[in-house]
Each structure stands twice: as C-alpha cells, then as structure tokens.
Enzyme design. Structure first.
Site, PDB file in Angstrom:
ATOM      1  N   GLY A   1      25.167  45.339  40.271  1.00  0.00           N
ATOM      2  CA  GLY A   1      23.946  46.082  39.669  1.00  0.00           C
ATOM      3  C   GLY A   1      23.234  46.399  41.200  1.00  0.00           C
TER       4      GLY A   1
ATOM      5  N   THR B   1      31.950  39.795  41.069  1.00  0.00           N
ATOM      6  CA  THR B   1      32.938  40.667  41.982  1.00  0.00           C
ATOM      7  C   THR B   1      33.202  39.964  43.345  1.00  0.00           C
ATOM      8  OG1 THR B   1      30.770  42.857  42.415  1.00  0.00           O
ATOM      9  CG2 THR B   1      31.894  42.402  44.151  1.00  0.00           C
TER      10      THR B   1
ATOM     11  N   THR C   1      22.944  39.080  45.132  1.00  0.00           N
ATOM     12  CA  THR C   1      22.729  38.700  44.124  1.00  0.00           C
ATOM     13  C   THR C   1      21.290  38.338  44.240  1.00  0.00           C
ATOM     14  OG1 THR C   1      22.572  37.677  41.816  1.00  0.00           O
ATOM     15  CG2 THR C   1      22.975  36.431  44.355  1.00  0.00           C
TER      16      THR C   1
ATOM     17  N   ASP D   1      19.196  37.998  41.790  1.00  0.00           N
ATOM     18  CA  ASP D   1      18.328  36.687  41.234  1.00  0.00           C
ATOM     19  C   ASP D   1      18.705  35.501  42.791  1.00  0.00           C
ATOM     20  OD1 ASP D   1      17.966  38.252  38.935  1.00  0.00           O
ATOM     21  OD2 ASP D   1      19.981  37.447  37.860  1.00  0.00           O
TER      22      ASP D   1
ATOM     23  N   MET E   1      12.645  49.730  38.756  1.00  0.00           N
ATOM     24  CA  MET E   1      11.929  49.161  40.011  1.00  0.00           C
ATOM     25  C   MET E   1      12.633  48.955  40.999  1.00  0.00           C
ATOM     26  SD  MET E   1       8.222  50.584  38.046  1.00  0.00           S
ATOM     27  CE  MET E   1       6.618  50.910  39.425  1.00  0.00           C
TER      28      MET E   1
END
Length: 533
Positions: free
Chosen positions: A146, A237, A263, A265, A422
């Site tokens: 992502g 990954t 990441t 997160d 966003m």
C-alpha cells in the site's frame, strides 16, 4: 545437496578471527574481533523456509549479536576497494569517516544492574572497504504494498546516495511492485529525474500487492546483471525480500538484497518506528479536529473518526494523545463491548450528559469480533495475504444511532469521518523526510559494504542492519498493560473496557514476547564451534 560454499577456499577480508558455524549444509562466516565468542543458530520464522538460520554471535556478559549475512559468507574471495567517501568533499569535515566493524546497537537500553548485555544489531553506516566498484554497480529499486507518505523520498535518497556518495550511474526503477521484475517494466533513474519527487505523495514507480514469484524475479535480476536490489515495503514485502535473498544465495550471485521497512501502521517489530508514521499522526489531527468541530457545534454531537491500524493501534493511540479532543480511543489490541454496565454505550451517554458532545477515534481493526453477523467476510484476504476487514467505523456509527433511537431519551447528531486514503496519499512531513533520507543512505552504505539479506531500521535512536527474519517473525503491537496505553486512558478518561480475563490474556501475550527474546539471548549455549585463524 547444496555445497557448503560457492568457493571452499578460506578467506577473511579483515584479518579478524573467523568463526565457522555449522548450520545444516551451509557454513556462514562470522567476522569479529570480539573476545570469548560462541556461535549458534536460532529458529527461522514460519513461512519463508530459508536454507539457513540467523547468524548469532555471543560475547562476554550475555552479549548477543544478531548479525546480518554478508556476500563473503558464500563468495569468500571477493575483492575489496577503497570507499569513495574518503575522497568526497562533503565528508572532509567528518572526524571519523567510517563505522567501526565491531560497532553494534543494543536492542534494550533500560537494564538492571545485574542484567546481561542482551541482543545487539550491527550499526549502520559507511565502511572503510567496499565490495563493489562504482562503475560495476547496476542497482534497482522497487516499491510494494500500500501507499505511505515518504515513498518518493526514500526512492530519491537511494538514487542520490548511490550517485553523489558512491558515483553510481546505473540505477533502475522497477514499475508496479514485484510483478515489474518479470514483466520487464523499468525506468532509468538519476538525481535529475528524481529531484522533486519528494514533494509528491504516492510512488513514482507504482506499486501492487502480491505478484511475488521468486524464481522469475531472480531470473530477471540475473539476466539484467543487477547486483544491488532495494526493496521498499511492509512485513509481507520483507518476507518476499527474504525469499529473494535466499534464492540469490543459493545461486551464489554477487547481489546485495536490502529492505527498507514501510508500514504506515508502525507494526513492524524491532524498529523504533517506520517512515510515514509521524506524517500519518499529524494528518490525522485534521480529521479529529473536524470531528470535534462538528460534534461541538450540534446538540449531543458525536464525531466518529476511523484511522488506519489493521492489527496495531499506534496511529489511533498517538493521534489521540496528540489531539486532546478525543473522548474515547478504540484499537485492535484492546477488546471492548457495547451493551451493559461499563460498556461503550453507557460511557457515550454519560459523556454527552456531562459535556454535550463527544469524539471517538477507532482503528480499522478494532471490534472485528463484535460484527458477528458478517464474520464470514473476515475469512477473505487480499493479494498480500491480509484479512479483508469490515468497516468498523460505519458499523459502530450505525450501532450508536440504533441504541439512542431505541431509548428515545436523547437525540444525537453523529458525523462519521474516514480520512484513510487521504492520509496515505500525502507527501511526508519534515520529520519523516529526514528519517527517509537516513534510512536510504544507511541502505546504500550497507549494500556497498557487501551486507545483504537485511532491513535497515532505527533501534533506540541508532540506525542498524537487522536480519530479515527478525522483522518478519512477529508484528509490533500496542501493549495495553504498558504505560503508554495507561497514559492514553488518563488523557481521555475513558474506561478500559477490560475484564480480568482480558488483562490476563494481555499479560500472557507480553510474557510470551519476552520469553521469545530470552530464548534468543540464550542461544549458543553448548553449541559446537570451530575456530580458524
């Protein structure tokens, strides 16, 4: 049967003591001048199935170095070259150009008087000798998974670091994630072409989930003559990068494989934080502030904000602490319940009576077990193997509306805000830009020094090289029995929603994590070693 080494002739580029460690059919070289060392193997993580295990070096007083692989582990006679940085004007004012070979960084900095020295990782930075001549380097960069703020900054700084520090002129960008390797989608990268990309969100190389075919990827790397691979992505990954490294080692190729953890997160273990996290927390303030304005402006207003956090609630927790406008924070690690005494609905009603408005922040992975009627959808996964989660924000908003509609004692005005995409798509802020630069430069230094099969990361404020196995074996989660979560509860004044059973389970999970560390620190006791000079 795989040979012990690609070349059996003993070699040590540093002249230091060499320890030979028997691990299945592979004999990695552990170069160190530390006294009283022993070596042992630790278990590999599930799923990757590499042919050999971690390089563990033990020293006095409980010292444990979890070392990273090196090209000379399987290509012992590689020539070395002087580091071009010693002639670089930018480094002329630096008192100490190069990192000492024996510099390591401790995993834990808070210890007791009788504590062992514990686990260490190899310190990142430039070495005096390099294993690649600048003109011979063909590097490639790929981004997977992502989006995250800072991707373009990392790409830019890898390119500029290779070019400006080491004089490398041949750098490829692999488009579209792992699939791009065997689809032969590449672009030429240069400092000029990447000059302004850090001002944009996303990634100029494109990205995708899945598409990992180890054999095809390594075939392509070999066919193109690529000898440095920089892989930017999350834990999935990095697992793929570990598989690529193992296949490259099996084929005895002179190729350094380097991971840069990505990441949003902040759920990658070992490292202090991942790039893009600070930007995400900062941008989340805008959504929380909007929710607070909406809630404060209406009668019995409730603002619900859903933030990222599939398995880890760090963004929600830090955004809540930074905001001071949040009345309740819900994360995946902390169970909660809706109905009954001490439940979420009771707390909402109490807060509305006292303050007239309320803001709730919920991480995307929170409360999934409560959405019983849609549990089957949790069994589906995306191309990266992540569970497809239900929209807890919409579900929770509807449940709150239904609860107050049934009671008919209080009219509420609820507004739901989901800023997820966003936040992912914005450029990184100043703090993350600096962090991305240091990560990228550390990766370049490590590859040029011949290290491979590692991820760069910040550990206790120092940049380090961490074996792939350590960053992929388990995720980083909020410990709800730790002080940080207690600080949040004190800030929001929300109930913990925890039963005694929940606390026991949280303690057990924390104890299990500590037990894993203790076992790693105890590796090597009684293991046979063979010393060679």
């Amino acid at each position: 049967m795989k040979p012990d080494r690609c070349d059996s002739k003993p070699h040590s580029s540093t002249g230091s003591q060499i320890l030979r460690l028997e691990v299945r059919n592979f004999l990695p070289r552990v170069r160190s001048s530390l006294p009283s060392l022993t070596a042992a193997a630790s278990p590999t993580m599930a799923g990757i199935k590499p042919e050999c295990t971690l390089k563990i070096v033990k020293g006095e007083f409980g010292y444990v170095l979890e070392d990273v692989p090196h090209l000379t582990d399987y290509l012992p006679d590689l020539p070395t070259y002087s580091n071009p940085l010693q002639d670089n004007p930018a480094y002329s004012v630096v008192k100490q150009y190069f990192v000492d070979h024996d510099d390591t960084v401790p995993k834990k900095v808070v210890v007791q008087k009788e504590s062992p020295r514990g686990i260490h990782f190899r310190r990142a930075g430039p070495r005096q000798r390099v294993y690649f001549e600048s003109d011979d380097v063909l590097a490639c960069i790929v981004t997977c998974g992502g989006l995250c703020p800072g991707l373009n900054t990392v790409i830019r700084e890898i390119v500029c670091g290779l070019s400006y520090m080491y004089g490398v002129n041949h750098i490829l960008g692999i488009e579209g994630g792992y699939r791009g390797f065997y689809a032969r989608n590449t672009i030429q990268l240069s400092p000029k072409s990447v000059n302004d990309i850090h001002k944009r969100g996303g990634t100029i190389l494109g990205t995708s989930r899945g598409g990992h075919d180890t054999s095809k990827i390594v075939d392509n790397i070999q066919d193109r003559g690529i000898n440095q691979v920089y892989i930017i992505g999350g834990d999935g990954t990095q697992k793929g990068a570990a598989a690529i490294f193992e296949e490259i080692r099996r084929r005895c190729l002179k190729v350094s494989v380097v991971g840069i953890p990505k990441t949003i997160d902040n759920d990658i273990a070992i490292i202090d934080k991942s790039f893009g996290f600070d930007t995400a927390v900062e941008e989340a303030q805008r959504a929380i502030n909007a929710a607070h304005v909406e809630a404060e402006s209406g009668e019995n207003g409730i603002g619900v904000v859903k933030l990222m956090g599939r398995y880890s609630g760090f963004i929600a927790m830090y955004a809540t602490l930074a905001s001071r406008d949040v009345d309740c924070c819900l994360i995946p690690e902390s169970p909660f319940y809706l109905e009954g005494k001490g439940g979420l609905f009771e707390y909402i009603e109490k807060t509305l009576k006292e303050n007239g408005h309320m803001v709730i922040v919920v991480a995307e992975g929170a409360g999934q077990d409560l959405i019983a009627e849609s549990m089957k959808s949790m069994e589906h996964e995306d191309a990266s193997g992540n569970k497809l989660l239900l929209d807890v924000g919409l579900w929770l908003s509807q449940r709150i509306k239904d609860y107050f509609a049934r009671r008919q004692r209080m009219v509420i005005n609820l507004k739901y805000i989901d800023p997820t995409y966003m936040i992912r798509a914005i450029p990184s802020n100043a703090s993350d830009n600096v962090y991305c630069t240091l990560l990228a430069q550390s990766a370049v230094h490590g590859a040029m020094a011949g290290y491979t099969g590692f991820t760069v990361g910040l550990v206790n404020g120092r940049h380090t090289y961490i074996p792939f196995e350590r960053v992929t074996e388990q995720g980083n989660k909020v410990i709800i029995t730790d002080r940080m979560w207690a600080r949040l509860l004190s800030s929001t004044n929300q109930p913990s929603f925890l039963s005694s059973k929940d606390v026991e389970e949280a303690d057990s999970a924390d104890d299990l994590q500590k037990l894993t560390v203790d076992k790693t620190e105890s590796l090597g006791n009684g293991s046979p070693i063979e010393n060679a000079i």
